[in-house]
Design a protein around this motif. Structure first.
Motif, PDB file in Angstrom:
ATOM      1  N   GLY A 157      24.246  48.496  78.226  1.00 51.01           N
ATOM      2  CA  GLY A 157      23.333  49.625  78.233  1.00 51.01           C
ATOM      3  C   GLY A 157      21.893  49.232  78.023  1.00 51.01           C
ATOM      4  O   GLY A 157      21.555  48.057  77.828  1.00 51.01           O
ATOM      5  N   SER A 158      21.031  50.233  78.051  1.00 50.00           N
ATOM      6  CA  SER A 158      19.602  50.025  77.861  1.00 50.00           C
ATOM      7  C   SER A 158      19.295  49.827  76.386  1.00 50.00           C
ATOM      8  O   SER A 158      19.958  50.383  75.509  1.00 50.00           O
ATOM      9  CB  SER A 158      18.820  51.234  78.394  1.00 50.00           C
ATOM     10  OG  SER A 158      19.045  51.418  79.775  1.00 50.00           O
ATOM     11  N   VAL A 159      18.259  49.036  76.109  1.00 49.24           N
ATOM     12  CA  VAL A 159      17.842  48.787  74.737  1.00 49.24           C
ATOM     13  C   VAL A 159      16.368  48.408  74.750  1.00 49.24           C
ATOM     14  O   VAL A 159      15.887  47.747  75.675  1.00 49.24           O
ATOM     15  CB  VAL A 159      18.690  47.655  74.095  1.00 49.24           C
ATOM     16  CG1 VAL A 159      18.546  46.358  74.867  1.00 49.24           C
ATOM     17  CG2 VAL A 159      18.339  47.450  72.641  1.00 49.24           C
ATOM     18  N   ALA A 160      15.616  48.872  73.759  1.00 49.20           N
ATOM     19  CA  ALA A 160      14.213  48.502  73.637  1.00 49.20           C
ATOM     20  C   ALA A 160      14.111  47.197  72.859  1.00 49.20           C
ATOM     21  O   ALA A 160      14.711  47.049  71.796  1.00 49.20           O
ATOM     22  CB  ALA A 160      13.427  49.598  72.923  1.00 49.20           C
ATOM     23  N   VAL A 161      13.379  46.246  73.411  1.00 53.72           N
ATOM     24  CA  VAL A 161      13.209  44.941  72.779  1.00 53.72           C
ATOM     25  C   VAL A 161      11.717  44.659  72.660  1.00 53.72           C
ATOM     26  O   VAL A 161      11.016  44.591  73.666  1.00 53.72           O
ATOM     27  CB  VAL A 161      13.886  43.823  73.596  1.00 53.72           C
ATOM     28  CG1 VAL A 161      13.821  42.509  72.842  1.00 53.72           C
ATOM     29  CG2 VAL A 161      15.320  44.185  73.926  1.00 53.72           C
ATOM     30  N   ALA A 162      11.235  44.536  71.421  1.00 53.36           N
ATOM     31  CA  ALA A 162       9.804  44.299  71.182  1.00 53.36           C
ATOM     32  C   ALA A 162       8.948  45.330  71.910  1.00 53.36           C
ATOM     33  O   ALA A 162       7.898  45.020  72.464  1.00 53.36           O
ATOM     34  CB  ALA A 162       9.415  42.881  71.605  1.00 53.36           C
ATOM     35  N   GLY A 163       9.410  46.576  71.918  1.00 58.43           N
ATOM     36  CA  GLY A 163       8.650  47.644  72.536  1.00 58.43           C
ATOM     37  C   GLY A 163       8.753  47.699  74.046  1.00 58.43           C
ATOM     38  O   GLY A 163       8.030  48.458  74.690  1.00 58.43           O
ATOM     39  N   ARG A 164       9.673  46.908  74.635  1.00 58.08           N
ATOM     40  CA  ARG A 164       9.817  46.882  76.090  1.00 58.08           C
ATOM     41  C   ARG A 164      11.240  47.264  76.479  1.00 58.08           C
ATOM     42  O   ARG A 164      12.185  47.005  75.745  1.00 58.08           O
ATOM     43  CB  ARG A 164       9.462  45.494  76.639  1.00 58.08           C
ATOM     44  CG  ARG A 164       7.984  45.179  76.450  1.00 58.08           C
ATOM     45  CD  ARG A 164       7.647  43.750  76.805  1.00 58.08           C
ATOM     46  NE  ARG A 164       6.210  43.548  76.669  1.00 58.08           N
ATOM     47  CZ  ARG A 164       5.340  43.694  77.647  1.00 58.08           C
ATOM     48  NH1 ARG A 164       5.760  44.033  78.858  1.00 58.08           N
ATOM     49  NH2 ARG A 164       4.052  43.506  77.456  1.00 58.08           N
ATOM     50  N   ALA A 165      11.371  47.860  77.653  1.00 63.92           N
ATOM     51  CA  ALA A 165      12.676  48.341  78.111  1.00 63.92           C
ATOM     52  C   ALA A 165      13.524  47.174  78.593  1.00 63.92           C
ATOM     53  O   ALA A 165      13.151  46.458  79.524  1.00 63.92           O
ATOM     54  CB  ALA A 165      12.499  49.358  79.234  1.00 63.92           C
ATOM     55  N   GLY A 166      14.668  46.983  77.948  1.00 59.76           N
ATOM     56  CA  GLY A 166      15.578  45.914  78.324  1.00 59.76           C
ATOM     57  C   GLY A 166      16.963  46.444  78.604  1.00 59.76           C
ATOM     58  O   GLY A 166      17.205  47.664  78.594  1.00 59.76           O
ATOM     59  N   TYR A 167      17.880  45.506  78.858  1.00 60.46           N
ATOM     60  CA  TYR A 167      19.259  45.863  79.154  1.00 60.46           C
ATOM     61  C   TYR A 167      20.165  44.736  78.663  1.00 60.46           C
ATOM     62  O   TYR A 167      19.772  43.561  78.690  1.00 60.46           O
ATOM     63  CB  TYR A 167      19.458  46.068  80.657  1.00 60.46           C
ATOM     64  CG  TYR A 167      20.735  46.795  81.022  1.00 60.46           C
ATOM     65  CD1 TYR A 167      20.772  48.183  81.079  1.00 60.46           C
ATOM     66  CD2 TYR A 167      21.908  46.098  81.304  1.00 60.46           C
ATOM     67  CE1 TYR A 167      21.945  48.867  81.408  1.00 60.46           C
ATOM     68  CE2 TYR A 167      23.075  46.767  81.638  1.00 60.46           C
ATOM     69  CZ  TYR A 167      23.095  48.149  81.683  1.00 60.46           C
ATOM     70  OH  TYR A 167      24.249  48.827  82.000  1.00 60.46           O
ATOM     71  N   PHE A 168      21.372  45.096  78.181  1.00 54.67           N
ATOM     72  CA  PHE A 168      22.300  44.072  77.691  1.00 54.67           C
ATOM     73  C   PHE A 168      23.693  44.314  78.238  1.00 54.67           C
ATOM     74  O   PHE A 168      24.073  45.443  78.576  1.00 54.67           O
ATOM     75  CB  PHE A 168      22.336  44.073  76.155  1.00 54.67           C
ATOM     76  CG  PHE A 168      23.138  45.203  75.559  1.00 54.67           C
ATOM     77  CD1 PHE A 168      24.450  45.011  75.137  1.00 54.67           C
ATOM     78  CD2 PHE A 168      22.584  46.474  75.433  1.00 54.67           C
ATOM     79  CE1 PHE A 168      25.185  46.050  74.591  1.00 54.67           C
ATOM     80  CE2 PHE A 168      23.311  47.523  74.903  1.00 54.67           C
ATOM     81  CZ  PHE A 168      24.627  47.312  74.478  1.00 54.67           C
ATOM     82  N   VAL A 169      24.456  43.220  78.354  1.00 57.25           N
ATOM     83  CA  VAL A 169      25.864  43.265  78.742  1.00 57.25           C
ATOM     84  C   VAL A 169      26.622  42.365  77.776  1.00 57.25           C
ATOM     85  O   VAL A 169      26.218  41.226  77.533  1.00 57.25           O
ATOM     86  CB  VAL A 169      26.083  42.771  80.189  1.00 57.25           C
ATOM     87  CG1 VAL A 169      27.571  42.801  80.535  1.00 57.25           C
ATOM     88  CG2 VAL A 169      25.283  43.608  81.176  1.00 57.25           C
ATOM     89  N   ARG A 170      27.729  42.880  77.214  1.00 61.84           N
ATOM     90  CA  ARG A 170      28.521  42.110  76.252  1.00 61.84           C
ATOM     91  C   ARG A 170      29.979  42.032  76.710  1.00 61.84           C
ATOM     92  O   ARG A 170      30.572  43.049  77.065  1.00 61.84           O
ATOM     93  CB  ARG A 170      28.453  42.749  74.864  1.00 61.84           C
ATOM     94  CG  ARG A 170      29.149  41.948  73.763  1.00 61.84           C
ATOM     95  CD  ARG A 170      29.045  42.665  72.425  1.00 61.84           C
ATOM     96  NE  ARG A 170      27.653  42.893  72.061  1.00 61.84           N
ATOM     97  CZ  ARG A 170      27.273  43.648  71.014  1.00 61.84           C
ATOM     98  NH1 ARG A 170      28.194  44.230  70.254  1.00 61.84           N
ATOM     99  NH2 ARG A 170      26.006  43.810  70.750  1.00 61.84           N
ATOM    100  N   TRP A 171      30.512  40.810  76.712  1.00 60.38           N
ATOM    101  CA  TRP A 171      31.905  40.582  77.088  1.00 60.38           C
ATOM    102  C   TRP A 171      32.689  39.992  75.922  1.00 60.38           C
ATOM    103  O   TRP A 171      32.152  39.230  75.113  1.00 60.38           O
ATOM    104  CB  TRP A 171      32.006  39.593  78.247  1.00 60.38           C
ATOM    105  CG  TRP A 171      31.654  40.137  79.592  1.00 60.38           C
ATOM    106  CD1 TRP A 171      31.295  41.399  79.910  1.00 60.38           C
ATOM    107  CD2 TRP A 171      31.624  39.379  80.818  1.00 60.38           C
ATOM    108  NE1 TRP A 171      31.034  41.518  81.246  1.00 60.38           N
ATOM    109  CE2 TRP A 171      31.228  40.284  81.837  1.00 60.38           C
ATOM    110  CE3 TRP A 171      31.884  38.066  81.159  1.00 60.38           C
ATOM    111  CZ2 TRP A 171      31.104  39.884  83.164  1.00 60.38           C
ATOM    112  CZ3 TRP A 171      31.761  37.662  82.479  1.00 60.38           C
ATOM    113  CH2 TRP A 171      31.366  38.566  83.481  1.00 60.38           C
TER     114      TRP A 171
END
Length: 308
Positions: free
Chosen positions: A222-236
């Motif tokens: 899902g989407s996540v804010a990182v250091a004030g910027r729009a990011g995305y992560f995937v976990r397996w």
């Protein structure tokens, strides 16, 4: 006697209006606008005219000033062309000083100190302009060939597969330069298999510390804010032929420096009682900050909790 300068931001020897990242052995393609404007050095006392200056000396001074101005204009024009051109052109620039071991390098004095470099509670990734929190149970990397690794769990154990030493957890950070992908979501989704394979399938030395991966399942994304910027992560979640298996995550977000290329932070945690808490993935993500910045972190996805 000269010495090889440490990694850092230095004035680009070919285009001095910008700073360029020196990785300790060679120039990279990362550039940024200098944080402070360098003032020209004054002429030494013996070079200054005494008493009444001759008309010829004044003319020479005016010509020299004009040459400097023209050079600055030409340099700025070249920089604008480079910003919109092929990155290979920038890679052909040559540094100014040769180091004793034969590699070219910048002058030994960086343009400024590394922000937060002395803070023991964070790890500084100056190249990508971020700091990562060094939580309890984590340490700075030692005796690791992969220069992208920024923290590990302390100690090692004998890998259950091919002979070698394994660690229960590691976090790495790198710039995604070998791709045309501009979306954090697409980058994270495309990177996660490589993140899994590099730790749990076949390492950089060609060994198979866990004798390969047998399966993987999606835990969350899902989407996540990182250091004030729009990011995305995937976990397996990963199952291996031998050993407890583990969890891997690819987190992608734009850098806060240079060309703002996408950054990939990879997490690899062993499963089982010996592995680090899975919630550390979320806590480290939430604690990422811009170097020298005041961003609050967190944001979308900041409330993500641990997964079992």
């Amino acid at each position: 006697m000269s010495m090889t300068p440490p990694p850092g931001w230095y004035r680009d020897p070919s285009y001095p209006l910008v700073e360029r990242w020196w990785d300790g052995a060679a120039w990279t393609d990362h550039r940024r606008t200098p944080e402070t404007v360098q003032q020209p050095l004054p002429a030494p006392p013996e070079a200054r005219p005494t008493g009444g200056a001759s008309g010829r000396a004044k003319a020479v001074a005016l010509v020299a000033a004009a040459v400097v101005l023209v050079a600055a204009i030409v340099t700025g024009a070249v920089l604008l062309r480079l910003d919109h051109g092929d990155g290979d052109t920038a890679a052909q620039t040559t540094p100014a000083v040769a180091s004793p071991d034969g590699t070219d390098g910048p002058s030994p004095t960086p343009s400024g100190p590394s922000p937060s470099a002395g803070d023991p509670s964070v790890v500084v990734d100056q190249l990508n302009g971020i700091t990562l929190p060094l939580r309890a149970g984590w340490t700075r990397p030692k005796y690791i060939a992969d220069h992208d690794v920024v923290m590990t769990t302390p100690g090692t154990y004998d890998c259950p597969g091919d002979p070698g030493l394994c660690r229960h957890g590691q976090v790495s950070s790198r710039t995604a330069t070998a791709t045309d992908v501009t979306s954090p979501k697409a980058l994270a989704e495309g990177d996660i298999k490589d993140a899994m394979d590099s730790v749990y399938d076949r390492d950089a030395l060609g060994s198979r510390p866990f004798r390969g991966v047998t399966s993987h399942t999606l835990v969350k994304a899902g989407s996540v804010a990182v250091a004030g910027r729009a990011g995305y992560f995937v976990r397996w979640k990963v199952k291996t032929r031998v050993g407890p298996g583990g969890y891997v995550e690819s987190l992608a977000f734009p850098s806060s420096v240079g060309t703002q290329a996408l950054v990939i932070v990879r997490f690899a945690f062993d499963a089982g009682a010996d592995g680090p808490p899975l919630s550390d993935m979320d806590r480290i993500t939430k604690g990422i900050r811009s170097v020298g910045g005041t961003d609050a972190g967190g944001g979308v996805g900041s409330s993500i909790g641990p997964s079992n």
